[in-house]
Design a protein around this motif. Structure first.
Motif, PDB file in Angstrom:
ATOM      1  N   ARG A 271     141.597 -71.288  72.973  1.00 10.95           N
ATOM      2  CA  ARG A 271     142.807 -71.947  72.444  1.00 10.95           C
ATOM      3  C   ARG A 271     144.061 -71.259  72.990  1.00 10.95           C
ATOM      4  N   ALA A 272     144.057 -69.928  72.940  1.00 10.17           N
ATOM      5  CA  ALA A 272     145.235 -69.192  73.406  1.00 10.17           C
ATOM      6  C   ALA A 272     145.468 -69.393  74.895  1.00 10.17           C
ATOM      7  N   ALA A 273     144.385 -69.610  75.660  1.00 10.84           N
ATOM      8  CA  ALA A 273     144.500 -69.791  77.107  1.00 10.84           C
ATOM      9  C   ALA A 273     144.899 -71.211  77.482  1.00 10.84           C
ATOM     10  N   GLY A 274     144.946 -72.112  76.504  1.00  9.70           N
ATOM     11  CA  GLY A 274     145.425 -73.462  76.772  1.00  9.70           C
ATOM     12  C   GLY A 274     144.377 -74.490  77.128  1.00  9.70           C
ATOM     13  N   TYR A 275     143.092 -74.172  76.916  1.00 13.87           N
ATOM     14  CA  TYR A 275     142.049 -75.155  77.183  1.00 13.87           C
ATOM     15  C   TYR A 275     142.049 -76.238  76.102  1.00 13.87           C
ATOM     16  N   ALA A 276     141.596 -77.427  76.478  1.00 14.32           N
ATOM     17  CA  ALA A 276     141.491 -78.540  75.527  1.00 14.32           C
ATOM     18  C   ALA A 276     140.083 -78.685  74.976  1.00 14.32           C
ATOM     19  N   ARG A 277     139.100 -78.120  75.669  1.00 15.53           N
ATOM     20  CA  ARG A 277     137.713 -78.297  75.234  1.00 15.53           C
ATOM     21  C   ARG A 277     136.863 -77.145  75.735  1.00 15.53           C
ATOM     22  N   ILE A 278     135.811 -76.824  74.974  1.00 13.66           N
ATOM     23  CA  ILE A 278     134.787 -75.868  75.410  1.00 13.66           C
ATOM     24  C   ILE A 278     133.469 -76.618  75.506  1.00 13.66           C
ATOM     25  N   THR A 279     132.732 -76.355  76.574  1.00 14.85           N
ATOM     26  CA  THR A 279     131.407 -76.930  76.736  1.00 14.85           C
ATOM     27  C   THR A 279     130.391 -75.804  76.896  1.00 14.85           C
ATOM     28  N   LEU A 280     129.140 -76.088  76.624  1.00 18.94           N
ATOM     29  CA  LEU A 280     128.075 -75.111  76.832  1.00 18.94           C
ATOM     30  C   LEU A 280     126.764 -75.851  77.055  1.00 18.94           C
ATOM     31  N   TRP A 281     125.830 -75.173  77.701  1.00 18.04           N
ATOM     32  CA  TRP A 281     124.487 -75.701  77.912  1.00 18.04           C
ATOM     33  C   TRP A 281     123.493 -74.744  77.296  1.00 18.04           C
ATOM     34  N   THR A 282     122.535 -75.297  76.534  1.00 23.53           N
ATOM     35  CA  THR A 282     121.520 -74.473  75.899  1.00 23.53           C
ATOM     36  C   THR A 282     120.211 -75.241  75.891  1.00 23.53           C
ATOM     37  N   ASN A 283     119.212 -74.731  75.190  1.00 24.43           N
ATOM     38  CA  ASN A 283     117.921 -75.408  75.076  1.00 24.43           C
ATOM     39  C   ASN A 283     117.524 -75.537  73.613  1.00 24.43           C
ATOM     40  N   ASP A 284     116.753 -76.579  73.317  1.00 22.80           N
ATOM     41  CA  ASP A 284     116.477 -76.908  71.919  1.00 22.80           C
ATOM     42  C   ASP A 284     115.686 -75.833  71.192  1.00 22.80           C
ATOM     43  N   VAL A 285     114.944 -74.994  71.921  1.00 27.05           N
ATOM     44  CA  VAL A 285     114.138 -73.962  71.262  1.00 27.05           C
ATOM     45  C   VAL A 285     114.997 -72.813  70.741  1.00 27.05           C
ATOM     46  N   LEU A 286     116.249 -72.728  71.181  1.00 28.34           N
ATOM     47  CA  LEU A 286     117.131 -71.625  70.758  1.00 28.34           C
ATOM     48  C   LEU A 286     117.816 -72.015  69.451  1.00 28.34           C
ATOM     49  N   THR A 287     117.029 -72.075  68.400  1.00 30.45           N
ATOM     50  CA  THR A 287     117.495 -72.654  67.140  1.00 30.45           C
ATOM     51  C   THR A 287     118.607 -71.844  66.491  1.00 30.45           C
ATOM     52  N   THR A 288     118.541 -70.530  66.579  1.00 30.79           N
ATOM     53  CA  THR A 288     119.581 -69.707  65.959  1.00 30.79           C
ATOM     54  C   THR A 288     120.924 -69.920  66.640  1.00 30.79           C
ATOM     55  N   ALA A 289     120.916 -69.920  67.973  1.00 29.38           N
ATOM     56  CA  ALA A 289     122.158 -70.148  68.710  1.00 29.38           C
ATOM     57  C   ALA A 289     122.705 -71.541  68.422  1.00 29.38           C
ATOM     58  N   ARG A 290     121.835 -72.539  68.384  1.00 28.85           N
ATOM     59  CA  ARG A 290     122.279 -73.909  68.106  1.00 28.85           C
ATOM     60  C   ARG A 290     122.947 -73.999  66.736  1.00 28.85           C
ATOM     61  N   ALA A 291     122.391 -73.287  65.754  1.00 26.04           N
ATOM     62  CA  ALA A 291     122.982 -73.297  64.408  1.00 26.04           C
ATOM     63  C   ALA A 291     124.371 -72.669  64.420  1.00 26.04           C
ATOM     64  N   ILE A 292     124.542 -71.603  65.207  1.00 25.64           N
ATOM     65  CA  ILE A 292     125.860 -70.967  65.322  1.00 25.64           C
ATOM     66  C   ILE A 292     126.863 -71.934  65.941  1.00 25.64           C
ATOM     67  N   TYR A 293     126.455 -72.617  67.000  1.00 28.99           N
ATOM     68  CA  TYR A 293     127.353 -73.567  67.653  1.00 28.99           C
ATOM     69  C   TYR A 293     127.750 -74.693  66.698  1.00 28.99           C
ATOM     70  N   ALA A 294     126.757 -75.220  65.980  1.00 30.41           N
ATOM     71  CA  ALA A 294     127.040 -76.325  65.056  1.00 30.41           C
ATOM     72  C   ALA A 294     128.007 -75.885  63.961  1.00 30.41           C
ATOM     73  N   LYS A 295     127.800 -74.693  63.422  1.00 25.71           N
ATOM     74  CA  LYS A 295     128.673 -74.207  62.346  1.00 25.71           C
ATOM     75  C   LYS A 295     130.091 -73.963  62.857  1.00 25.71           C
ATOM     76  N   ALA A 296     130.217 -73.626  64.142  1.00 25.69           N
ATOM     77  CA  ALA A 296     131.547 -73.389  64.723  1.00 25.69           C
ATOM     78  C   ALA A 296     132.258 -74.690  65.063  1.00 25.69           C
ATOM     79  N   GLY A 297     131.572 -75.836  64.910  1.00 24.07           N
ATOM     80  CA  GLY A 297     132.216 -77.121  65.167  1.00 24.07           C
ATOM     81  C   GLY A 297     131.797 -77.816  66.443  1.00 24.07           C
ATOM     82  N   PHE A 298     130.934 -77.200  67.233  1.00 23.74           N
ATOM     83  CA  PHE A 298     130.436 -77.867  68.430  1.00 23.74           C
ATOM     84  C   PHE A 298     129.575 -79.064  68.034  1.00 23.74           C
ATOM     85  N   ARG A 299     129.555 -80.079  68.898  1.00 31.00           N
ATOM     86  CA  ARG A 299     128.707 -81.247  68.661  1.00 31.00           C
ATOM     87  C   ARG A 299     127.821 -81.475  69.878  1.00 31.00           C
TER      88      ARG A 299
END
Length: 322
Positions: A271-299
């Motif tokens: 946000r401070a750097a002026g980006y409009a969006r963040i993207t990431l690539w992961t895999n479905d087996v990484l359930t803990t990381a996916r939960a963190i992303y979802a809680k942070a607002g990623f879709r």
């Protein structure tokens, strides 16, 4: 003792499946470690202090003022033994007491200037001895040693890592190699991924290092008392889009909210750097990381099956609008 079949771990040490085998393995390690670190010597680091005395000096040096009750809690020493030890420190001019203003039944304990000098000499000797033990090892062996000790501390002292002492800092020389090595080792151990994943991590890290823009990109390392326990990167994909990469939290540090802190740090920086969006690539087996992303607002915006790292996986793209 049960006679279960033994197997060899990666160090060549025989390990077994039974409780008796594990007890024997722990005792074998204790004998090895106490010999290597010099705990069997009459006085620690040729200082005139035994191990328990040196531990109490360490606690007094690092907590400013404390009470005997708090020292017992931190060291696990018997109350009577600790009381006698503290009296010896007083007799030598190493320890000062003053009444606690909150509780008249308690005394506040602290090192005198002479006690501080004594501890400084002891601490310097300890650093020299440990340095002499570690310095001959190759760099990768030193990293492996520190990671193994962190894992051991995490298993035997669950919950003892202090979240308040988890520090997020910018990367330094040596950190990028650690990120690659730990990704390769952890994903092989926990998910069975082959060496091609470590190769991908090395490629990603190499690209980041070659094109790194400190104004719009950042690499964070999480540390606890100087031990690396996690990482995350935010890199430029375009003027409008940042990409989150290489989130890792060591097993010893899980359950402390470190993954959420790392992701939150990425979002705040983006946000401070002026980006409009963040993207990431992961895999479905990484359930803990996916939960963190979802809680942070990623879709989740896309998913696709693929065969990579010796596994059948489902790759996922997640995005967060800033």
């Amino acid at each position: 003792m049960a006679t279960a079949a033994l197997r060899q771990d990666e160090t060549g040490v025989d390990t077994g499946n039974t409780v008796e085998d594990r007890i024997a393995a722990v005792r074998r390690f204790n004998r090895f470690y106490t010999r290597e670190i010099g705990f069997l010597h009459e006085h620690l680091h040729d200082s005139g202090f035994v191990l328990s005395e040196a531990r109490v000096l360490y606690e007094l040096a690092h907590c400013g003022e404390t009470t005997a009750t708090e020292l017992r809690r931190e060291t696990g020493l018997d109350a009577g033994y600790l009381s006698r030890l503290l009296r010896r420190f007083e007799d030598k001019g190493l320890l000062a007491r003053r009444p606690s203003p909150e509780d008249g039944r308690q005394s506040l304990l602290s090192l005198t200037p002479e006690g501080q000098k004594t501890f400084a000499r002891l601490d310097a000797a300890a650093r020299r001895e440990v340095g002499a033990l570690v310095a001959p090892l190759p760099e990768d062996a030193q990293e492996k040693l520190v990671a193994a000790m962190a894992a051991l501390e995490g298993v035997l002292g669950t919950g003892r890592l202090d979240p308040a002492r988890l520090v997020l800092r910018r990367h330094r020389p040596g950190d990028l190699g650690w990120i690659v090595a730990r990704h390769g080792a952890l994903y092989a151990e926990e998910y069975g991924w082959d060496a091609s994943f470590e190769g991908l991590a090395a490629k990603v890290v190499g690209e980041i290092a070659e094109n790194f823009d400190p104004v719009r990109e950042r690499i964070w390392i999480a540390e606890h008392d100087g031990v690396r326990l996690g990482s995350i990167c935010l890199v430029r994909q375009s003027d409008e889009v940042a990409k989150l990469r290489l989130l890792l939290v060591e097993p010893a540090a899980r359950g402390l909210g470190l993954g959420r802190r790392l992701v939150a740090e990425c979002i705040a920086f983006a946000r401070a750097a002026g980006y409009a969006r963040i993207t990431l690539w992961t895999n479905d087996v990484l359930t803990t990381a996916r939960a963190i992303y979802a809680k942070a607002g990623f879709r989740l915006v896309a998913s696709e099956p693929h065969r990579s790292f010796g596994q059948d996986l489902v790759g996922e793209t997640w995005e967060l609008d800033l």
